[in-house]
Enzyme design. Structure first.
Site, PDB file in Angstrom:
ATOM      1  N   CYS A   1      22.928  82.040  66.526  1.00  0.00           N
ATOM      2  CA  CYS A   1      23.981  82.366  65.557  1.00  0.00           C
ATOM      3  C   CYS A   1      24.378  83.836  65.635  1.00  0.00           C
ATOM      4  CB  CYS A   1      23.542  81.990  64.149  1.00  0.00           C
ATOM      5  SG  CYS A   1      21.899  82.582  63.759  1.00  0.00           S
TER       6      CYS A   1
ATOM      7  N   LYS B   1      14.431  69.552  55.939  1.00  0.00           N
ATOM      8  CA  LYS B   1      15.052  68.612  56.875  1.00  0.00           C
ATOM      9  C   LYS B   1      15.384  69.341  58.167  1.00  0.00           C
ATOM     10  CE  LYS B   1      19.174  67.373  57.872  1.00  0.00           C
ATOM     11  NZ  LYS B   1      19.039  67.171  59.329  1.00  0.00           N
TER      12      LYS B   1
ATOM     13  N   GLU C   1      33.296  80.674  67.131  1.00  0.00           N
ATOM     14  CA  GLU C   1      31.923  80.673  67.631  1.00  0.00           C
ATOM     15  C   GLU C   1      31.773  79.549  68.661  1.00  0.00           C
ATOM     16  OE1 GLU C   1      28.883  79.579  64.756  1.00  0.00           O
ATOM     17  OE2 GLU C   1      27.510  81.018  65.677  1.00  0.00           O
TER      18      GLU C   1
ATOM     19  N   GLU D   1      22.738  80.885  55.709  1.00  0.00           N
ATOM     20  CA  GLU D   1      22.780  81.705  56.923  1.00  0.00           C
ATOM     21  C   GLU D   1      23.638  80.923  57.906  1.00  0.00           C
ATOM     22  OE1 GLU D   1      22.527  82.714  60.264  1.00  0.00           O
ATOM     23  OE2 GLU D   1      20.352  82.517  60.422  1.00  0.00           O
TER      24      GLU D   1
HETATM   25  P1  ADP Z   1      25.061  73.143  63.940  1.00  0.00           P
HETATM   26  O1  ADP Z   1      26.423  73.505  64.373  1.00  0.00           O
HETATM   27  O2  ADP Z   1      24.056  74.222  64.103  1.00  0.00           O
HETATM   28  O3  ADP Z   1      24.611  71.782  64.363  1.00  0.00           O
HETATM   29  P2  ADP Z   1      25.340  72.001  61.331  1.00  0.00           P
HETATM   30  O4  ADP Z   1      25.780  72.789  60.168  1.00  0.00           O
HETATM   31  O5  ADP Z   1      26.159  70.862  61.770  1.00  0.00           O
HETATM   32  O6  ADP Z   1      25.167  73.116  62.411  1.00  0.00           O
HETATM   33  O7  ADP Z   1      23.858  71.475  61.152  1.00  0.00           O
HETATM   34  C1  ADP Z   1      22.842  72.227  60.566  1.00  0.00           C
HETATM   35  C2  ADP Z   1      21.988  71.322  59.728  1.00  0.00           C
HETATM   36  O8  ADP Z   1      22.747  70.819  58.632  1.00  0.00           O
HETATM   37  C3  ADP Z   1      21.452  70.107  60.437  1.00  0.00           C
HETATM   38  O9  ADP Z   1      20.129  69.884  60.011  1.00  0.00           O
HETATM   39  C4  ADP Z   1      22.380  69.002  59.971  1.00  0.00           C
HETATM   40  O10 ADP Z   1      21.781  67.737  60.011  1.00  0.00           O
HETATM   41  C5  ADP Z   1      22.642  69.400  58.554  1.00  0.00           C
HETATM   42  N1  ADP Z   1      23.877  68.878  57.969  1.00  0.00           N
HETATM   43  C6  ADP Z   1      25.009  68.454  58.590  1.00  0.00           C
HETATM   44  N2  ADP Z   1      25.935  68.051  57.691  1.00  0.00           N
HETATM   45  C7  ADP Z   1      25.389  68.230  56.462  1.00  0.00           C
HETATM   46  C8  ADP Z   1      25.853  68.022  55.128  1.00  0.00           C
HETATM   47  N3  ADP Z   1      27.061  67.572  54.853  1.00  0.00           N
HETATM   48  N4  ADP Z   1      25.016  68.332  54.114  1.00  0.00           N
HETATM   49  C9  ADP Z   1      23.795  68.838  54.353  1.00  0.00           C
HETATM   50  N5  ADP Z   1      23.303  69.055  55.581  1.00  0.00           N
HETATM   51  C10 ADP Z   1      24.088  68.755  56.637  1.00  0.00           C
END
Ligand code: ADP
Length: 819
Positions: A302, A194, A399, A268
C-alpha cells in the site's frame, strides 16, 4: 553436477536454491487440506457448509479449502470474544505481557514454517517472507508485550474497548495480522479477525500457535471468507470497533456503514506514494531504493513508492540505470531463495495490472520492461517502468498494486512537493538527497504519514504507520497505535443514533431532532420554544453580529439574520445566518492561512496568550453578555474565567506537544512528529457558549490548523463578541473563522466539503451520524459526540492530550545514518 564451477564463474548464473515445502505439505495433509474457522480456541465447521479454494499463485494450483464465513459464523466468533474479553482484561497487564511474549517466542521458533506457508499462499519470495515479514511479526508481539506490561502505568485512565473486528488484506497476511492483533490484545481486547480470502492460511496456523501457547480461548478468533464475511463482521451489532486495512473503496463502504453507530474505526487504505529524487542523490542507492520501493512484494504494497519524481537533470541517467537493474532482476518460483520477484496473488489482480499498463500506454506513456519473459505457469508480471507520464494520467493517479512504477520530472523543490502532493492519498513518501537540510525541509511538506529519507519500505513496531487524506486515519504501531484500542474511562458516551445497517445509509436529519436542541431552530434561547417567545417584549436590540471570515467581519451571503433570545424569550440581539457559500468562503480563507501551521510554535503560543489577555481585559463585558443569555452572575464570571484559563492551557501546549524519537532496530533516527492536519471544521457545543467555543476551536488552532468554527446556535453572541478580541490580538487572517447559523444546515456542509481535512462535531446523535456518513467522501477525520454532553469545566474531559492528539496527525520521518 553437470555444471562446472568454472562455467558458473563465466556465466554468473544462479543455481536453483529451493526452500523445502515438505513441513507445510505435512500440515495441510494432516488437516485434509480443509479448514474451518477458529472460534473459542478450536476449529469450527462453517455454519453454511460453504468453502473457498485457496490457490498457490506461483503454480495456479490448489493449496487448501477454507470456510466461507456467514453471519452465523461471525456471530459465534463475536460471542466467543465477548465471553473471553472481561477475563482477559482482568488478567492485568503483566499476565497479558507474558502471553504476548510467549506468542512472540513461538513465532520465532516457527519462523521457517511461517515463511514457507506465507510464500506458498501469497506468492511472495521466500527471501522477503523469511527476512522481512516474519521477523517483523515477532517484533510486533515483543514490542506489544511491553505495552501490555506498561499499560497501567503509561495509560492510567485507559480501558479496553471490548470486542474488536479486524479485516486485513492479502499483501502481508501475517504481518497485517500482527499489526492488528498485537496492540488489540495487549490493551485487553478480544478480537475477531478476518484474513483476506486469497491468503488465510498463516492466520489459521497462527491461531493454532496461540492455543499451543496457552492463550485463553476466545481472545483471538479467526473467521475466514471473502468480502461478505467482512461485511457481516462490520454489521455485527456487538462489535466495539472495526480496524480495517484494504482498498479505499471498501474503507469508504465501512465508514458509511458505521456512521452514527458509536463504533470506533481505523482505516489503513491505499496509496500512490511519491519517490522523490533530487539531483544530488546517490543514484546507485536510488536504484536499489526503487527495487525496494516497487519491486518488493511484486509492488503489492500500500505504501509502495510507485511514482518516481526525478529532478530533470538526472532523470535520463536514472532511467538508464533502472533499465539495467530491471534486466538483472529474477522473477520466478517464490520458494527459490535466489528469486527477487514472486507471483501476483490472483488472476484478477494480474488482469488489473495488465489493463492499467495498457491504459498508461494508450495515454502516451513509454513502457520499459526487461528483455526476458516471465514464467508462464502461475501468475507473474515483469518489473515495469513507465516514462513520459503526465501528472494527471491514470497511471500517475490510480493505485496499480503491482510491480509498475511511473516516472515524472521536476525542476525545483517546490515543484517536487507540489507533484508529490498531487494525489488523493497520503500514506508514505521517500526522499532521496545527500543534503540533510533539504530532506528535512521537504519531509514535513509532503502530506504523508511516513517519510523515508534515503530509504524506503522500512517498518517497525515502535514507529507509527498510517495515512493522511484518502489513505485513511488512525495509526498502527508505537504508543500512538495503542489509542486505537482503548478509551478514556472519563470520556462521556453518547447514545448512538442507530444500529448499523446494511446499506450504510443514514436517515439522520441532522441536529434539531434532539429535544435539547429544538429551541435552537426557532432562534430561541436556552429553554426556548414558543412559550418563551410569547414573552418577548420590545427590548433594546444590539446590532446584528456578522460572520468572521479571513480576519474580517463579513456580511452573510444572503443577508439573513436570526434572533438570539434569553431564556425568558427576550430578544437580546441578532446574529447572521451563515450558509453554504459563507462556509465555502471561510474554508478558502482558512486554506490561505497556511503560514499559521508552517510557522513557529512559540509564535502561536504568544498569539494565544495575548488573545487570552485581551479576553481577560474584557471579562466584565463578556460576563454581562453571558448573563443576558441566561447565566447567573456567578456562572457568567466562572465561564469567562474558565475560558481565559483554557486559552492559556492551549497557549501553553502550543510549543510543547512534542514528538518523539523512536528506538527502531536499525541505524536510524526515526522522528515521530505531530503535525497540523490542515483545515479544521469545528461545530461547537451548544452548552457553555463561550467556554465550549474556546475548548473546541482553540486546540486545533493552537497546533497550527486553520479553523472554521460554528458556535453555539442558541447563544452565538458569546462567540461573535470575540471578533473584537481577535482583531486586537495577532491571530492571522483566516486562521480562525467563525460562521454563525443553524447547525443542522452548516454541519453537513462542512462534512461534505472536500477541502476540509478534519471535523469535530459536538451535538446530537443524529447530527453525529450525518457528519460521519458524509465525511466518507474525502475520508476526513471526524470526532463526534453522539449526543453526549461533556462538563466543560472538568479538565479530565474538556482539555488536554485527548484534544491535542485529535488535532494533529503523526508523521514518522526515517533518517538512516552511517555509511
Ligand atoms: P484489496 O484491494 O487489498 O484486496 P479489499 O479492500 O478488496 O482490498 O480487501 C481487503 C479486505 O477487505 C479483505 O479481507 C476483503 O475480504 C475484505 N472486504 C471486501 N469487501 C468488504 C466489505 N464490503 N466489507 C468488509 N470487508 C470487505
Amino acid at each position: 553436477m553437470s555444471t562446472r564451477v568454472a562455467e558458473v564463474f563465466e556465466t554468473m548464473e544462479y543455481g536453483p536454491a529451493p526452500e523445502s515445502r515438505a513441513p507445510v505439505d505435512a500440515w495441510l495433509q494432516a488437516r485434509s487440506g480443509r479448514f474451518g474457522h477458529v472460534i473459542d480456541g478450536a476449529y469450527r465447521t462453517p455454519a453454511g457448509g460453504e468453502y473457498l479454494e485457496v490457490m498457490n499463485p506461483a503454480s495456479g494450483t490448489l493449496l487448501a479449502h477454507v470456510a466461507q464465513g456467514d453471519e452465523a459464523d461471525v456471530a459465534a466468533a463475536v460471542e466467543a470474544a465477548r465471553r473471553a474479553q472481561p477475563g482477559w482484561a482482568a488478567l492485568g497487564g503483566h499476565a497479558r505481557a507474558r502471553h504476548l511474549y510467549a506468542i512472540a517466542r513461538r513465532i520465532q521458533k516457527q519462523a521457517r514454517f511461517f515463511s514457507v506457508l506465507e510464500s506458498l499462499d501469497n506468492g511472495k519470495p521466500i527471501r522477503e517472507a523469511r527476512d522481512i515479514d516474519i521477523p517483523l511479526v515477532a517484533r510486533h508481539f515483543y514490542h506489544h508485550a511491553g505495552w501490555a506490561q506498561l499499560m497501567e502505568s503509561e495509560l492510567p485512565d485507559a480501558e479496553p474497548l471490548g470486542v474488536v473486528g479486524q479485516i486485513i488484506p492479502w499483501n502481508f497476511p501475517l504481518l497485517m495480522l500482527a499489526w492488528k492483533i498485537a496492540p488489540a490484545i495487549a490493551m485487553g481486547n478480544a478480537v475477531v479477525l478476518k484474513p483476506a480470502e486469497y491468503t488465510p492460511l498463516t492466520a489459521l496456523y497462527f491461531a493454532e500457535l496461540c492455543a499451543e501457547a496457552g492463550l485463553p480461548p476466545g481472545v483471538v478468533n479467526i473467521v475466514t471468507g471473502d468480502g461478505r464475511t467482512g461485511a457481516a463482521l462490520v454489521e455485527h451489532p456487538d462489535v466495539d470497533k472495526i480496524a480495517f486495512t484494504g482498498s479505499t473503496e471498501v474503507g469508504r463502504i465501512i465508514r458509511r456503514a458505521l456512521a452514527g453507530t458509536g463504533k470506533r474505526l481505523s482505516l489503513e487504505l491505499g496509496g500512490k506514494s511519491p519517490f522523490v529524487v533530487f539531483d544530488d542523490a546517490d543514484l546507485d542507492s536510488v536504484v536499489e531504493g526503487v527495487v525496494d520501493a516497487i519491486w518488493f512484494n511484486q509492488g503489492q504494497v500500500c505504501c509502495a513508492g510507485s511514482r518516481i519524481l526525478a529532478h530533470e537533470g538526472i532523470a535520463d541517467r536514472l532511467v538508464g540505470k533502472l533499465r539495467a537493474r530491471m534486466e538483472k532482476l529474477r522473477v520466478g518460483d517464490p520458494l527459490d531463495k535466489g528469486v527477487d520477484i514472486g507471483a501476483i496473488v490472483a488472476p484478477v489482480q494480474l488482469e488489473r495490472i495488465r489493463s492499467l499498463v495498457e491504459t498508461g500506454e494508450a495515454e502516451g506513456a513509454t513502457l520499459w520492461q526487461p528483455s526476458w519473459s516471465c514464467p508462464t505457469e502461475g501468475w507473474f508480471y515483469p518489473p515495469t517502468l513507465l516514462t513520459d507520464v503526465a501528472p494527471a494520467a491514470t497511471v500517475a493517479q490510480v493505485e496499480i498494486f503491482g510491480p509498475v512504477v511511473v516516472l515524472m520530472t521536476f525542476r525545483t523543490p517546490d515543484e517536487a512537493v507540489e507533484l508529490a502532493n498531487n494525489t488523493r492519498y497520503g500514506l508514505a513518501a521517500s526522499v532521496w538527497t545527500e543534503s540533510v537540510n533539504l530532506a528535512l525541509d521537504i519531509a514535513p511538506r509532503i502530506k504523508a504519514g511516513t517519510v523515508w529519507v534515503n530509504c524506503t519500505n522500512v517498518f517497525d513496531a515502535a514507529s507509527e504507520f498510517g495515512g493522511y487524506r484518502e489513505s485513511g486515519f488512525g495509526r498502527e504501531g508505537g504508543r500512538e497505535g495503542l489509542w486505537e484500542y482503548v478509551r478514556s474511562i472519563h470520556e462521556p458516551r453518547g447514545e448512538p443514533a442507530r444500529a448499523v445497517t446494511r446499506d450504510g445509509a443514514s436517515d439522520a436529519a441532522g441536529d434539531g431532532a434532539k429535544p435539547d436542541e429544538a429551541g435552537a431552530r426557532t432562534g430561541s434561547a436556552f429553554d426556548g420554544g414558543p412559550a418563551g417567545r410569547a414573552k418577548a417584549g420590545p427590548p433594546p436590540i444590539d446590532r446584528t453580529a456578522k460572520l468572521y471570515i479571513g480576519g474580517k467581519q463579513a456580511r452573510p451571503d444572503q443577508g439573513y439574520s436570526f434572533d438570539v433570545r434569553a431564556p425568558d424569550g427576550t430578544v437580546v440581539g441578532q446574529a447572521s445566518r451563515g450558509n453554504r457559500k459563507d462556509l465555502r468562503n471561510a474554508v478558502e480563507a482558512a486554506h490561505r492561512a497556511v503560514d499559521w501551521g508552517r510557522g513557529i510554535a512559540h509564535t502561536r503560543a504568544q498569539v494565544l496568550y495575548y488573545l487570552a489577555e485581551n479576553l481577560h481585559a474584557r471579562a466584565d463585558e463578556f460576563a454581562r453578555r453571558l448573563q443576558r443569555l441566561g447565566a447567573t452572575e456567578a456562572e457568567a464570571a466562572r465561564e469567562v474565567d474558565a475560558s481565559v484559563r483554557r486559552i492559556f492551557t492551549y497557549a501553553a501546549w502550543a510549543d510543547k506537544w512534542d514528538g518523539a524519537v523512536h528506538h527502531t532496530p536499525f541505524r536510524n533516527v526515526t522522528i515521530a512528529m505531530p503535525e497540523p492536519i490542515g483545515v479544521f471544521g469545528v461545530v461547537c457545543p451548544e452548552e457553555a457558549p463561550l467556554l465550549g467555543f474556546v475548548s473546541t476551536a482553540i486546540p486545533p488552532l493552537a497546533l497550527g490548523n486553520s479553523v472554521v468554527a460554528v458556535p453555539s446556535e442558541r447563544a452565538p453572541l458569546a462567540a461573535t463578541d470575540l471578533y473584537q478580541v481577535l482583531e486586537t490580538s495577532d491571530v492571522p487572517a483566516g486562521a480562525l473563522n467563525i460562521v454563525t447559523g443553524p447547525r443542522a444546515e452548516l454541519a453537513p456542509v462542512l462534512a461534505d466539503h472536500d477541502d476540509v481535512d478534519a471535523l469535530w462535531y459536538f451535538g446530537s446523535a443524529r447530527g453525529s451520524a450525518e457528519v460521519e456518513e458524509k465525511s466518507a467522501a474525502n475520508m476526513k477525520r471526524t470526532w463526534v459526540s453522539h449526543g453526549a454532553r461533556r462538563d466543560w469545566y472538568d479538565a479530565r474531559v474538556a482539555e488536554g492530550p485527548s484534544f491535542l492528539r485529535r488535532a494533529t496527525e503523526l508523521k514518522n520521518i526515517w533518517v538512516p545514518y552511517g555509511e
